[in-house]
Design a protein around this motif. Structure first.
Motif, PDB file in Angstrom:
ATOM      1  N   LYS A 170      52.180  40.241  14.397  1.00 46.03           N
ATOM      2  CA  LYS A 170      50.858  40.546  13.852  1.00 46.03           C
ATOM      3  C   LYS A 170      49.786  39.890  14.714  1.00 46.03           C
ATOM      4  O   LYS A 170      49.722  38.672  14.830  1.00 46.03           O
ATOM      5  CB  LYS A 170      50.768  40.047  12.408  1.00 46.03           C
ATOM      6  CG  LYS A 170      50.466  41.186  11.458  1.00 46.03           C
ATOM      7  CD  LYS A 170      50.532  40.797  10.018  1.00 46.03           C
ATOM      8  CE  LYS A 170      51.175  41.925   9.245  1.00 46.03           C
ATOM      9  NZ  LYS A 170      51.381  41.626   7.843  1.00 46.03           N
ATOM     10  N   LEU A 171      48.963  40.711  15.339  1.00 40.89           N
ATOM     11  CA  LEU A 171      47.884  40.184  16.174  1.00 40.89           C
ATOM     12  C   LEU A 171      46.687  39.826  15.311  1.00 40.89           C
ATOM     13  O   LEU A 171      46.029  38.818  15.516  1.00 40.89           O
ATOM     14  CB  LEU A 171      47.478  41.225  17.223  1.00 40.89           C
ATOM     15  CG  LEU A 171      48.611  41.720  18.134  1.00 40.89           C
ATOM     16  CD1 LEU A 171      48.126  42.860  19.013  1.00 40.89           C
ATOM     17  CD2 LEU A 171      49.153  40.580  18.981  1.00 40.89           C
ATOM     18  N   THR A 172      46.392  40.692  14.330  1.00 44.13           N
ATOM     19  CA  THR A 172      45.346  40.436  13.349  1.00 44.13           C
ATOM     20  C   THR A 172      45.866  41.000  12.029  1.00 44.13           C
ATOM     21  O   THR A 172      46.968  41.529  11.973  1.00 44.13           O
ATOM     22  CB  THR A 172      44.015  41.151  13.698  1.00 44.13           C
ATOM     23  OG1 THR A 172      44.198  42.563  13.454  1.00 44.13           O
ATOM     24  CG2 THR A 172      43.609  40.937  15.134  1.00 44.13           C
ATOM     25  N   ARG A 173      45.055  40.914  10.981  1.00 45.39           N
ATOM     26  CA  ARG A 173      45.472  41.489   9.697  1.00 45.39           C
ATOM     27  C   ARG A 173      45.658  43.001   9.816  1.00 45.39           C
ATOM     28  O   ARG A 173      46.341  43.616   9.021  1.00 45.39           O
ATOM     29  CB  ARG A 173      44.398  41.211   8.624  1.00 45.39           C
ATOM     30  CG  ARG A 173      44.686  39.984   7.778  1.00 45.39           C
ATOM     31  CD  ARG A 173      43.570  39.757   6.778  1.00 45.39           C
ATOM     32  NE  ARG A 173      43.416  40.882   5.869  1.00 45.39           N
ATOM     33  CZ  ARG A 173      42.264  41.260   5.332  1.00 45.39           C
ATOM     34  NH1 ARG A 173      41.165  40.618   5.631  1.00 45.39           N
ATOM     35  NH2 ARG A 173      42.217  42.266   4.498  1.00 45.39           N
ATOM     36  N   HIS A 174      45.023  43.613  10.795  1.00 45.46           N
ATOM     37  CA  HIS A 174      45.037  45.067  10.892  1.00 45.46           C
ATOM     38  C   HIS A 174      45.806  45.616  12.083  1.00 45.46           C
ATOM     39  O   HIS A 174      45.799  46.818  12.317  1.00 45.46           O
ATOM     40  CB  HIS A 174      43.594  45.592  10.959  1.00 45.46           C
ATOM     41  CG  HIS A 174      42.825  45.347   9.702  1.00 45.46           C
ATOM     42  ND1 HIS A 174      41.828  44.418   9.608  1.00 45.46           N
ATOM     43  CD2 HIS A 174      42.955  45.893   8.484  1.00 45.46           C
ATOM     44  CE1 HIS A 174      41.359  44.412   8.374  1.00 45.46           C
ATOM     45  NE2 HIS A 174      42.027  45.297   7.672  1.00 45.46           N
ATOM     46  N   LEU A 175      46.460  44.727  12.851  1.00 43.21           N
ATOM     47  CA  LEU A 175      47.055  45.176  14.110  1.00 43.21           C
ATOM     48  C   LEU A 175      48.367  44.442  14.364  1.00 43.21           C
ATOM     49  O   LEU A 175      48.425  43.225  14.251  1.00 43.21           O
ATOM     50  CB  LEU A 175      46.068  44.853  15.232  1.00 43.21           C
ATOM     51  CG  LEU A 175      45.934  45.821  16.385  1.00 43.21           C
ATOM     52  CD1 LEU A 175      45.583  47.217  15.896  1.00 43.21           C
ATOM     53  CD2 LEU A 175      44.858  45.314  17.333  1.00 43.21           C
ATOM     54  N   ALA A 176      49.415  45.184  14.733  1.00 43.30           N
ATOM     55  CA  ALA A 176      50.695  44.542  15.051  1.00 43.30           C
ATOM     56  C   ALA A 176      51.381  45.295  16.182  1.00 43.30           C
ATOM     57  O   ALA A 176      51.219  46.505  16.321  1.00 43.30           O
ATOM     58  CB  ALA A 176      51.601  44.506  13.829  1.00 43.30           C
ATOM     59  N   LEU A 177      52.142  44.551  16.976  1.00 42.42           N
ATOM     60  CA  LEU A 177      53.010  45.152  17.985  1.00 42.42           C
ATOM     61  C   LEU A 177      54.418  45.157  17.422  1.00 42.42           C
ATOM     62  O   LEU A 177      54.834  44.186  16.798  1.00 42.42           O
ATOM     63  CB  LEU A 177      52.982  44.319  19.279  1.00 42.42           C
ATOM     64  CG  LEU A 177      51.642  44.246  20.005  1.00 42.42           C
ATOM     65  CD1 LEU A 177      51.742  43.271  21.175  1.00 42.42           C
ATOM     66  CD2 LEU A 177      51.235  45.630  20.505  1.00 42.42           C
ATOM     67  N   THR A 178      55.147  46.261  17.635  1.00 40.92           N
ATOM     68  CA  THR A 178      56.498  46.339  17.086  1.00 40.92           C
ATOM     69  C   THR A 178      57.465  46.817  18.156  1.00 40.92           C
ATOM     70  O   THR A 178      57.067  47.498  19.111  1.00 40.92           O
ATOM     71  CB  THR A 178      56.563  47.322  15.904  1.00 40.92           C
ATOM     72  OG1 THR A 178      56.330  48.650  16.381  1.00 40.92           O
ATOM     73  CG2 THR A 178      55.530  47.002  14.826  1.00 40.92           C
ATOM     74  N   GLY A 179      58.720  46.465  17.985  1.00 38.97           N
ATOM     75  CA  GLY A 179      59.734  46.929  18.924  1.00 38.97           C
ATOM     76  C   GLY A 179      61.122  46.750  18.330  1.00 38.97           C
ATOM     77  O   GLY A 179      61.303  45.972  17.398  1.00 38.97           O
ATOM     78  N   ASP A 180      62.088  47.495  18.830  1.00 39.34           N
ATOM     79  CA  ASP A 180      63.461  47.317  18.358  1.00 39.34           C
ATOM     80  C   ASP A 180      64.470  47.860  19.360  1.00 39.34           C
ATOM     81  O   ASP A 180      64.119  48.570  20.315  1.00 39.34           O
ATOM     82  CB  ASP A 180      63.674  47.964  16.986  1.00 39.34           C
ATOM     83  CG  ASP A 180      63.332  49.443  16.967  1.00 39.34           C
ATOM     84  OD1 ASP A 180      63.723  50.174  17.887  1.00 39.34           O
ATOM     85  OD2 ASP A 180      62.649  49.865  16.005  1.00 39.34           O
ATOM     86  N   LEU A 181      65.718  47.481  19.119  1.00 40.58           N
ATOM     87  CA  LEU A 181      66.846  47.951  19.914  1.00 40.58           C
ATOM     88  C   LEU A 181      68.040  48.034  18.975  1.00 40.58           C
ATOM     89  O   LEU A 181      68.380  47.058  18.320  1.00 40.58           O
ATOM     90  CB  LEU A 181      67.120  46.947  21.049  1.00 40.58           C
ATOM     91  CG  LEU A 181      68.144  47.372  22.083  1.00 40.58           C
ATOM     92  CD1 LEU A 181      67.675  48.580  22.881  1.00 40.58           C
ATOM     93  CD2 LEU A 181      68.441  46.208  23.037  1.00 40.58           C
ATOM     94  N   VAL A 182      68.632  49.224  18.872  1.00 42.42           N
ATOM     95  CA  VAL A 182      69.784  49.437  17.989  1.00 42.42           C
ATOM     96  C   VAL A 182      70.817  50.234  18.774  1.00 42.42           C
ATOM     97  O   VAL A 182      70.456  51.148  19.510  1.00 42.42           O
ATOM     98  CB  VAL A 182      69.390  50.243  16.726  1.00 42.42           C
ATOM     99  CG1 VAL A 182      70.599  50.452  15.822  1.00 42.42           C
ATOM    100  CG2 VAL A 182      68.265  49.561  15.955  1.00 42.42           C
ATOM    101  N   SER A 183      72.089  49.901  18.598  1.00 42.52           N
ATOM    102  CA  SER A 183      73.102  50.699  19.294  1.00 42.52           C
ATOM    103  C   SER A 183      74.336  50.912  18.433  1.00 42.52           C
ATOM    104  O   SER A 183      74.728  50.043  17.658  1.00 42.52           O
ATOM    105  CB  SER A 183      73.506  50.019  20.602  1.00 42.52           C
ATOM    106  OG  SER A 183      74.450  50.841  21.276  1.00 42.52           O
ATOM    107  N   LEU A 184      74.924  52.077  18.588  1.00 37.57           N
ATOM    108  CA  LEU A 184      76.256  52.305  18.059  1.00 37.57           C
ATOM    109  C   LEU A 184      77.196  51.364  18.804  1.00 37.57           C
ATOM    110  O   LEU A 184      76.954  51.053  19.985  1.00 37.57           O
ATOM    111  CB  LEU A 184      76.686  53.761  18.297  1.00 37.57           C
ATOM    112  CG  LEU A 184      75.878  54.846  17.579  1.00 37.57           C
ATOM    113  CD1 LEU A 184      76.251  56.221  18.123  1.00 37.57           C
ATOM    114  CD2 LEU A 184      76.111  54.798  16.077  1.00 37.57           C
TER     115      LEU A 184
END
Ligand SMILES: [Cu+2]
Length: 362
Positions: A170-184
């Protein structure tokens, strides 16, 4: 305007409070198994697309619709419907009917958010399960996920497994950076299965309960099956979240609040009403889920009422006759007012005129 039409307009233009999770606390392929608050219907819309190479440059869309509601507090029943799925051969309409639960949360003092989902995926013709763990540390929320999925390529109930993780900053109350990595655990090269990933920017739209996530990912759909398999091509897209608070359309009338004794009733200043320091114990009220939590308040002359805005959107406490007006009260903020003259004061919230209440000062 006819009432049903008005309801529809309200439904579209003034959806309910940010009750279920918006996209700032999770990533596109790792939901964290968020649940819907009772009395809320959650509608999320994901739209992703790819463009084919020149000279055709055909844009292909991959939408997923989610509709869900709470059955019991801490649980959610709903479905995902993806209309352009590539999961099972010649089966583009992928339905996933799911039941989720989040029995343990950090908000209730447990060190982690623990959630799970079981679902029936119609395209894969089988049962899936997910367990997710999440923990917020300052502005960061980290999630880990394990999945057991029915194999969409077999009819003998064979299972495949997937593991992964995601995060939101969360950068601010209104802004966030997201990311993920999932694998079989065993992605099939023959079927073009790759590890799934995403990178996104999530926005809480100010003064609304909506969130919008712009992201790039290599997954097609947002079902457990879809979010576990990456493809060769990168999809760009967005998710828009719409929580609909039912109480707004099927109004409930809470019982009148108990009247507290006035602390310093004698010191009533002359005049109409006054804004000032608290005298005695204030009567505490709140704005919650787009409603005033006390819609009928009876107090003695000289009592201070303290409103706390527990919603993520700003509200006001405004007298219908204009005799007092809080101005915008942001989420988490408190506003106090001392009533020094007997009378009946209907009030409302300026940006949400359906939020109403009455104060009787005796
Ligand atoms: Cu309001």
């Amino acid at each position: 305007m006819p009432r049903p039409l008005l309801s529809l307009v309200l439904l579209v233009t003034l959806p309910g409070v940010l009750a279920a999770q918006g996209s700032l606390d999770r990533s596109p392929n790792v939901s964290g198994d968020w649940v819907v608050r009772p009395g809320v219907v959650q509608f999320n819309f994901i739209h992703r697309f790819v463009r084919s190479p020149a000279p055709v440059r055909k844009v292909t869309n991959f939408p997923t619709f989610l509709l869900a509601t709470s059955v019991l507090k801490g649980t959610t029943l709903g479905f995902n419907y993806a209309t352009n799925s590539t999961l099972a051969p010649a089966y583009p309409n992928e339905w996933e009917f799911f039941l989720r639960a989040q029995p343990l949360t950090q908000a209730k003092g447990f060190p982690l958010d623990v959630g799970g989902q079981v679902d029936w995926n119609v395209a894969a013709d089988g049962l899936d399960g997910e367990l997710s763990l999440a923990r917020a540390i300052g502005p960061v929320r980290l999630m880990a996920v394990g999945r057991a999925l029915s194999d969409p390529y077999t009819t003998d109930g064979g299972a495949v497994f997937a593991f992964g993780g995601g995060g939101a900053l969360k950068l601010t109350r209104h802004l966030a950076l997201t990311g993920d990595l999932v694998s079989l655990t065993d992605p099939s090269a023959a079927r073009g299965e790759k590890a799934a990933w995403s990178a996104g920017l999530a926005i809480a739209i100010p003064s609304t309960p909506h969130t919008l996530s712009f992201h790039a990912t290599n997954t097609n759909t947002a079902t457990l099956q879809g979010a576990s398999r990456g493809a060769k091509q990168v999809r760009y897209g967005f998710e828009f979240t719409i929580p609909i608070t039912l109480a707004r359309y099927f109004g409930r009338k809470p019982a009148p609040a108990p009247a507290p004794a006035a602390g310093a009733a004698a010191a009533a200043a002359p005049g109409h009403v006054a804004e000032g320091p608290v005298t005695g114990t204030p009567f505490k009220s709140a704005m919650q889920a787009m409603q005033f939590s006390n819609q009928s308040i009876e107090i003695a002359v000289g009592t201070t009422i303290e409103w706390k805005n527990e919603d993520p959107v700003p509200h006001t406490v405004t007298a219908d006759d204009g005799s007092f007006d809080s101005g915008m009260i942001d989420g988490g903020q408190v506003w106090r007012y001392t009533f020094t003259k007997a009378g009946t004061y209907p009030f409302h919230c300026t940006p949400h005129p359906f939020m109403k209440g009455t104060i009787v000062v005796k």
